[in-house]
Write a protein that holds these residues in place. Sequence first.
Motif, short mmCIF file in Angstrom:
data_model
loop_
_atom_site.label_atom_id
_atom_site.label_comp_id
_atom_site.label_asym_id
_atom_site.label_seq_id
_atom_site.Cartn_x
_atom_site.Cartn_y
_atom_site.Cartn_z
N GLN A 404 3.16 -22.94 -12.74
CA GLN A 404 4.03 -22.41 -13.79
C GLN A 404 5.31 -21.82 -13.21
OE1 GLN A 404 3.64 -22.78 -17.20
NE2 GLN A 404 5.75 -22.01 -17.15
N LEU A 405 5.21 -21.26 -12.01
CA LEU A 405 6.41 -20.69 -11.38
C LEU A 405 7.42 -21.77 -11.04
CD1 LEU A 405 4.78 -18.01 -9.05
CD2 LEU A 405 5.79 -17.69 -11.32
N GLU A 406 6.93 -22.96 -10.64
CA GLU A 406 7.84 -24.07 -10.40
C GLU A 406 8.44 -24.55 -11.71
OE1 GLU A 406 9.06 -25.44 -7.74
OE2 GLU A 406 7.96 -24.17 -6.35
N GLU A 407 7.63 -24.57 -12.75
CA GLU A 407 8.13 -24.95 -14.07
C GLU A 407 9.22 -24.00 -14.53
OE1 GLU A 407 7.92 -27.43 -17.58
OE2 GLU A 407 7.23 -27.65 -15.52
N ASP A 408 9.01 -22.72 -14.29
CA ASP A 408 10.03 -21.73 -14.67
C ASP A 408 11.32 -21.95 -13.91
OD1 ASP A 408 8.13 -20.62 -16.35
OD2 ASP A 408 7.59 -19.01 -14.97
N LYS A 409 11.20 -22.33 -12.63
CA LYS A 409 12.38 -22.60 -11.82
C LYS A 409 13.16 -23.79 -12.40
CE LYS A 409 11.78 -22.53 -7.35
NZ LYS A 409 11.50 -22.96 -5.95
N LEU A 410 12.42 -24.84 -12.81
CA LEU A 410 13.07 -26.01 -13.40
C LEU A 410 13.81 -25.64 -14.69
CD1 LEU A 410 10.27 -28.69 -12.89
CD2 LEU A 410 12.42 -28.53 -11.65
N LYS A 411 13.22 -24.75 -15.46
CA LYS A 411 13.84 -24.37 -16.73
C LYS A 411 15.12 -23.57 -16.53
CE LYS A 411 9.58 -24.41 -19.46
NZ LYS A 411 8.55 -23.60 -20.17
N ARG A 412 15.28 -22.97 -15.35
CA ARG A 412 16.50 -22.21 -15.09
C ARG A 412 17.68 -23.10 -14.71
NH1 ARG A 412 12.83 -18.58 -12.43
NH2 ARG A 412 13.42 -19.36 -10.36
N ARG A 413 17.42 -24.37 -14.47
CA ARG A 413 18.52 -25.26 -14.12
C ARG A 413 19.45 -25.45 -15.31
NH1 ARG A 413 15.35 -30.20 -10.95
NH2 ARG A 413 14.74 -28.99 -9.10
N PRO A 414 20.75 -25.62 -15.05
CA PRO A 414 21.67 -25.84 -16.16
C PRO A 414 21.40 -27.17 -16.86
CG PRO A 414 22.77 -26.15 -14.04
CD PRO A 414 21.42 -25.56 -13.75
N ALA A 415 21.72 -27.24 -18.14
CA ALA A 415 21.53 -28.47 -18.89
C ALA A 415 22.37 -29.59 -18.28
CB ALA A 415 21.92 -28.25 -20.34
N PRO A 416 21.83 -30.81 -18.23
CA PRO A 416 22.61 -31.92 -17.64
C PRO A 416 23.85 -32.23 -18.46
CG PRO A 416 20.62 -32.74 -18.71
CD PRO A 416 20.51 -31.25 -18.71
N LYS A 417 24.88 -32.70 -17.78
CA LYS A 417 26.11 -33.10 -18.47
C LYS A 417 25.90 -34.41 -19.21
CE LYS A 417 29.16 -30.70 -15.23
NZ LYS A 417 30.29 -30.84 -14.27
N ALA A 418 26.84 -34.75 -20.07
CA ALA A 418 26.68 -35.89 -20.98
C ALA A 418 26.44 -37.20 -20.25
CB ALA A 418 27.89 -36.00 -21.89
#
Length: 680
Positions: A404-418
């Motif tokens: 879950q800690l790795e999942e949380d890290k992934l969720k902190r990434r900025p949204a991908p550009k178009a």
Amino acid sequence: MTEELPAGVAELIARSNRLGSDATVTNYGGGNTSAKVTQVNPATGTETELLYVKGSGGDLGTLKATGLAVLERDRLLGLDAVYRGVEHEDEMVGLFPFCSFGTGGATPSIDTPMHGLVDFDHVDHLHPDSVIALACAADGEELVQKIWGGTVGWVPWKRPGWELGKAMRELSAQPGVIGAVLGGHGLTAWGETSDEVEARSLQIIRQAQEYLDAQSVAEPFGPVVAGHEALDPAARRARAAELFPHLRGIASADRRQVGHFTDSDVVLDFLSREKLPQLVALGTSCPDHFLRTKVRPLLLDTAVDAPIDEVAARLAELHAEYRTEYQAYYDRHATPESPAIRGADPAIVLVPGVGMFSFGADKQTARVAGEFYVNAINVMRGAEGVSRYAPVSEADKFDVEYWQLEEDKLKRRPAPKALAGRIALVTGGASGIGLATVQVLAEHGANVIIADVNADGAEKVAEELGGPDKAVAVAINVTDFDQVKAGIAAGVVAFGGIDLIVNNAGITRAGSVTDTTLEDWDLQYSIMPRGSFLVTKAAEAALKAQGLGGDIINICSKNSVFAGPNNIAYSSAKAAQAHMVRLLAAELGEYGVRVNGINPDGVVRGSGIFSGGWGASRAKTYGVAEEDLGKYYAQRTVLKEEVLPEHIALAVLALTNGTLPITTGLLVPVDSGVPQAFMR
């Protein structure tokens, strides 16, 4: 965090950058370092011991002060009183921010206890190939004892966290122990000064490598298998260009990926050896590796010279098997609390005789995944040379991959550009409309292949856009089909495929029927309609093989529908380009490829065409000064605005960024409103 860093922190950053610059010492984004310093707390006026440690998601090689987490050490040590045991150690990460000093700096990583609980002022945690080879050897503990005789300890596999931090505290308290090999993981070392810990880290790494070099069997991966020898470099690149779109298609079944190709001697030797299948099946070694590479690669088992249709059919079978196995792996270990499966496609595809194809959400991620698998190969060679390669168990791998800690890290990434994950080729990309287009596409996340007859200009643009992880230059004269095919193949090898083509290369020779020579006529037709055809034809196989759809944009002209004076060759060539849009849209729609065109009015500013004599010619035709030509064009339009290169680039963006997902066969006027060119 203060602007002027304490000496110990400045030393920490310098040490981190040195250690992170060598991929055999630690990988991109891997490992962490720390320093403990005493500072006056401005809130209390008392001295406070602080822990500066690389934050979550940072990279040692490029670490700056902003990438450090800063914690008050006494409060961090106080968390021992609330620690409820290994079953609950993940909850400790949520308490780290409560130990922050000031703003706290970067987000503390899960490895923070490994640094904070050790009483030495400086700690390094690294992932060196030579040490991981011992950490992943079947008898790793015995080998570590044999090499260092107790000055370097052994810690059986533990997932990073508070429990591992406690183990480091106990070992570091033992007299004469300078570091530890972490089973299945890597190396941790400590010292009183920055210089001391760096020297100890490098000493352990060097001694591990010296042992492997001295004791390894001659062929750790077994003998070379007939038929798996590497093709010569030119043949490898040609085969890679042919295979890559097919491989990218299977790697992108769940989400679009960008690719990276590696055909280094290390990779090619591994792919040629007898033990390849069983080692591939065992998967990668330490957590940093399999988080990037998935638990194992996909191995293509067709002959190196098999027909591409046969390879594609076999790939479909292997991909289906891989997805089934990965889903079963997830189902075997997932609990109701586990994050959802993130995709079942391979991140690494191995092709004996050709090389390694790695994939990621962007080029850097794909490249780094390949670098991690090279590290894994080095680890396997070292372990097999002196023992037997025995990475952590499948269950332990799952516990890290779906932590879950790795999942949380992934969720902190900025949204991908178009346009993230899209690969674009722009002809005439070194100047004018093409330059503006590559800049806009790159700004919105695309990887860009800059194709131009001006090779130096294209190279300069690629460098300005960020270099090979963002853009590459290819020298293409669009009238030469061999050059076109070679340029597109080079772009495919650079990024894995092609999604978006902008046929922008153009030239003009103004003149009436009387004034237009046969050479002028042929030149304009060969560059514009024929050039657009050749580029599209050369890219067709890749577009179809990927199965990801795509976009083709022809930069046409308002002259394609407006019969202006003394411009017969250019205008009719542009009309052919415009009608090609409709023809290709009808033909390629079944493959999900959208084909559209843009009809600009004359773009004077920044245009290579206009500066090459065309501007003077048109100014003479209209009876205005050349420097006033742009204003003249603007005044004859409805909106009275001059058309600029960025206007056309933004139209390309609108047609390709998902705003118009089911639009094809359209010619978009970007002309400020020329009534004679209104579509009808």
